[in-house]
Design an enzyme around this catalytic site. Structure first.
Site, PDB file in Angstrom:
ATOM      1  N   TYR A  37       0.833  -1.211   0.000  1.00  0.00           N
ATOM      2  CA  TYR A  37       0.000   0.000   0.000  1.00  0.00           C
ATOM      3  C   TYR A  37       0.859   1.249   0.000  1.00  0.00           C
ATOM      4  CZ  TYR A  37       0.981   1.024   4.945  1.00  0.00           C
ATOM      5  OH  TYR A  37       1.596   1.343   6.134  1.00  0.00           O
ATOM      6  N   ARG A  56       7.391   4.434  -4.962  1.00  0.00           N
ATOM      7  CA  ARG A  56       7.576   3.514  -3.839  1.00  0.00           C
ATOM      8  C   ARG A  56       6.563   2.368  -3.906  1.00  0.00           C
ATOM      9  NH1 ARG A  56       7.155   5.594   2.331  1.00  0.00           N
ATOM     10  NH2 ARG A  56       4.992   5.952   1.668  1.00  0.00           N
ATOM     11  N   LYS A 153       6.391  -1.740   1.890  1.00  0.00           N
ATOM     12  CA  LYS A 153       5.205  -1.195   2.552  1.00  0.00           C
ATOM     13  C   LYS A 153       4.070  -2.212   2.473  1.00  0.00           C
ATOM     14  CE  LYS A 153       3.118   3.377   3.242  1.00  0.00           C
ATOM     15  NZ  LYS A 153       3.668   3.605   4.566  1.00  0.00           N
ATOM     16  N   GLU A 191      12.539   2.392  13.544  1.00  0.00           N
ATOM     17  CA  GLU A 191      11.525   3.384  13.176  1.00  0.00           C
ATOM     18  C   GLU A 191      10.374   3.302  14.165  1.00  0.00           C
ATOM     19  OE1 GLU A 191      10.368   2.332   9.216  1.00  0.00           O
ATOM     20  OE2 GLU A 191       9.716   0.322   9.766  1.00  0.00           O
TER      21      GLU A 191
END
Length: 295
Positions: A37, A56, A153, A191
């Protein structure tokens, strides 16, 4: 359907209000989270950093061998068209745009890829004002127990969901994830549950390198561009949780939160030592967004 909608859900060519949309149970996202996504803010019908997000998106799909049934230009045109179908009169012209691709559907349930490789495209457009860039949040630390493909992602976000809920129950807004040992660094910061993590120290921006342990955030990319333009040195190297706790400022970024500042990590005060430099960066990010999404 031509009327302006309060929100929009799209699935393989059909769209309606999100609450009216249904998807087949055989879609592999329901069984495996098998897809990728991307998402970003929009304003005045302009999709912020669209090229970067689509690049991306295609890269994530390629890494998990999902064939997207659109060219990049076709997908951009579709997303732009869908954004314009939503009423933004109460959100200053702003929406949050989300899209995902899944590896089709198959019956019966089977882990291996389906022989029919037709992928399914989902899109949602939700009126939403941009989050307050200048707010300050509390964080917690959280061991990063995710897999080693965090640069994709992917839709498989259960570890991130659990981390986010842990932060909420602790009275915090986000987690700082760390690996107990990585790259020879004990408690290496990776992260957040849904953000990239950065810090300012000695007038430099420190951010984790682009490897398989972090997502290549578009907001991260923008912060680096802004700092470079402002003459602020950028250091893309691994750093520890201890380094972060002693930084001059601790910052988070995502597509809907360009540069949020942390006040506490695990109830310990952090940052607050470089407010002028921090505000300079935040102002530049807000200006970039405002300029690129102006009519």
């Amino acid at each position: 359907m031509s009327e302006v909608l309060k929100n929009l859900g799209y699935y393989n060519g059909k769209y309606d209000l999100i609450e009216n949309m249904c998807v087949p149970m055989s879609d592999r996202v329901c069984w495996f989270g098998d897809g990728v996504y991307d998402a970003t803010a929009t304003r005045n019908g302009v999709i912020y950093c669209l090229d970067d997000h689509v690049d991306r998106f295609f890269n994530s799909a390629s890494m998990v061998e999902i064939e997207i049934p659109y060219t990049k230009d076709e997908l951009k045109a579709l997303l732009k068209d869908l954004v314009l179908k939503v009423d933004t009169s109460e959100t200053n012209g702003e929406t949050f745009l989300y899209w995902q691709i899944t590896r089709g559907a198959n019956i019966p349930r089977n882990h291996v890829f389906p022989t029919d490789k037709k992928a399914n495209l989902w899109v949602t457009v939700t009126p939403r004002k941009l989050a307050d860039v200048y707010r300050r949040d509390k964080l917690i630390s959280y061991e990063d127990v995710r897999f080693y493909m965090c640069n994709i992602k992917t839709l498989c976000l259960l570890p991130n969901v659990l981390a986010s809920e842990t932060a909420k129950r602790a009275g915090a807004e986000e987690c700082v994830m760390y690996r107990k040992e990585a790259d020879g660094i004990r408690n290496r910061v990776t992260e957040g549950a849904h953000t990239n993590v950065h810090c300012l120290k000695d007038n430099k921006l420190f951010t984790a390198p682009l490897d398989n342990l972090i997502l290549p955030g578009i907001a991260r990319k923008n912060i680096i561009k802004v700092c470079t333009r402002l003459g602020i040195e950028v250091v893309e190297e691994p750093f520890s949780l201890e380094f972060l706790l002693n930084a001059d400022e601790v910052m988070l970024s995502s597509s809907s939160n360009f540069c949020i500042v942390a006040t506490h990590i695990d109830d310990k005060p952090v940052g607050g030592k470089a407010p002028d430099l921090l505000r300079k960066i935040q102002n530049a990010l807000v200006e970039d967004y405002s300029t690129k999404t102006s009519l």
